[in-house]
Design a protein around this motif. Structure first.
Motif, PDB file in Angstrom:
ATOM      1  N   ARG A  31      29.219  -4.841 -68.069  1.00  0.00           N
ATOM      2  CA  ARG A  31      28.124  -4.440 -69.152  1.00  0.00           C
ATOM      3  C   ARG A  31      27.939  -5.196 -70.292  1.00  0.00           C
ATOM      4  O   ARG A  31      26.872  -5.907 -70.500  1.00  0.00           O
ATOM      5  N   MET A  41      19.944  -4.665 -66.073  1.00  0.00           N
ATOM      6  CA  MET A  41      20.794  -4.108 -64.950  1.00  0.00           C
ATOM      7  C   MET A  41      20.156  -4.574 -63.644  1.00  0.00           C
ATOM      8  O   MET A  41      20.607  -4.800 -62.669  1.00  0.00           O
ATOM      9  N   ASN A  52      20.796  -1.138 -57.680  1.00  0.00           N
ATOM     10  CA  ASN A  52      20.474  -0.884 -58.938  1.00  0.00           C
ATOM     11  C   ASN A  52      21.655   0.480 -59.308  1.00  0.00           C
ATOM     12  O   ASN A  52      22.439   0.229 -60.413  1.00  0.00           O
ATOM     13  N   SER A  56      24.954   0.386 -61.635  1.00  0.00           N
ATOM     14  CA  SER A  56      25.092   1.297 -62.810  1.00  0.00           C
ATOM     15  C   SER A  56      26.430   2.220 -62.844  1.00  0.00           C
ATOM     16  O   SER A  56      26.932   2.283 -63.813  1.00  0.00           O
TER      17      SER A  56
END
Length: 168
Positions: A31, A41, A52, A56
């Motif tokens: 991140r 992202m 995605n 995450s």
């Protein structure tokens, strides 16, 4: 017997915590790298070829990515896959140096080319260390041999009676 079960359960809990911490650490690192590169992202997921939601979950520390997925994420972030492998615990940290740092930072060559160049460089370093160690051993042996030959130098023989008479 109950003690053994508790020990096994405790070891299992510890292993789960270690994996969870590693996943969280690598997720936070990814991140931070993504944000520093100013990549969304969604963009990184597309560049890395992962979904995605999966990315995450990685970033939140819910999943620990495989080495293959880390390699894809590294390409998407344009960072060394080795950095991510070390962060995730797949590789041990290698010693840093100016050449190594410059190679890893170079964007003109691929990750595979960087790794090959580093392996060649490291093999040269190992070869030189071996040669230096062999030279040092050879030098030590020569010194020992020289010392032995000096200690075995025969004392001069005392002159014989005939030699003493000739000197007079």
């Amino acid at each position: 017997m109950a003690s053994d079960d508790r020990d096994a359960a405790g070891a299992g809990d510890l292993a789960a915590r270690v994996v969870s911490n590693a996943a969280h650490d690598i997720g936070g690192f990814i991140r931070a790298q993504r944000e520093a590169a100013q990549v969304s992202m969604r963009q990184l997921a597309q560049l890395a070829g992962v979904s995605n939601p999966y990315l995450s979950q990685i970033e939140r520390g819910l999943r620990k990515p495989s080495a293959e997925v880390l390699g894809q994420i590294a390409k998407g972030l344009r960072v060394s896959s080795e950095v991510l492998y070390v962060q995730a615990g797949y590789l041990e940290q290698r010693p840093h140096g100016p050449l190594r740092d410059a190679l890893l930072a170079d964007t003109a060559i691929t990750e595979r080319q960087k790794q090959v160049l580093l392996e060649i460089y490291e093999s040269f370093c190992r070869e030189n260390e071996s040669a230096e160690a062999a030279e040092s051993r050879t030098s030590e042996l020569r010194t020992e041999e020289h010392q032995r030959s000096d200690s075995h130098t025969p004392e001069p023989e005392p002159p014989t009676v005939e030699e003493e008479k000739a000197d007079d």
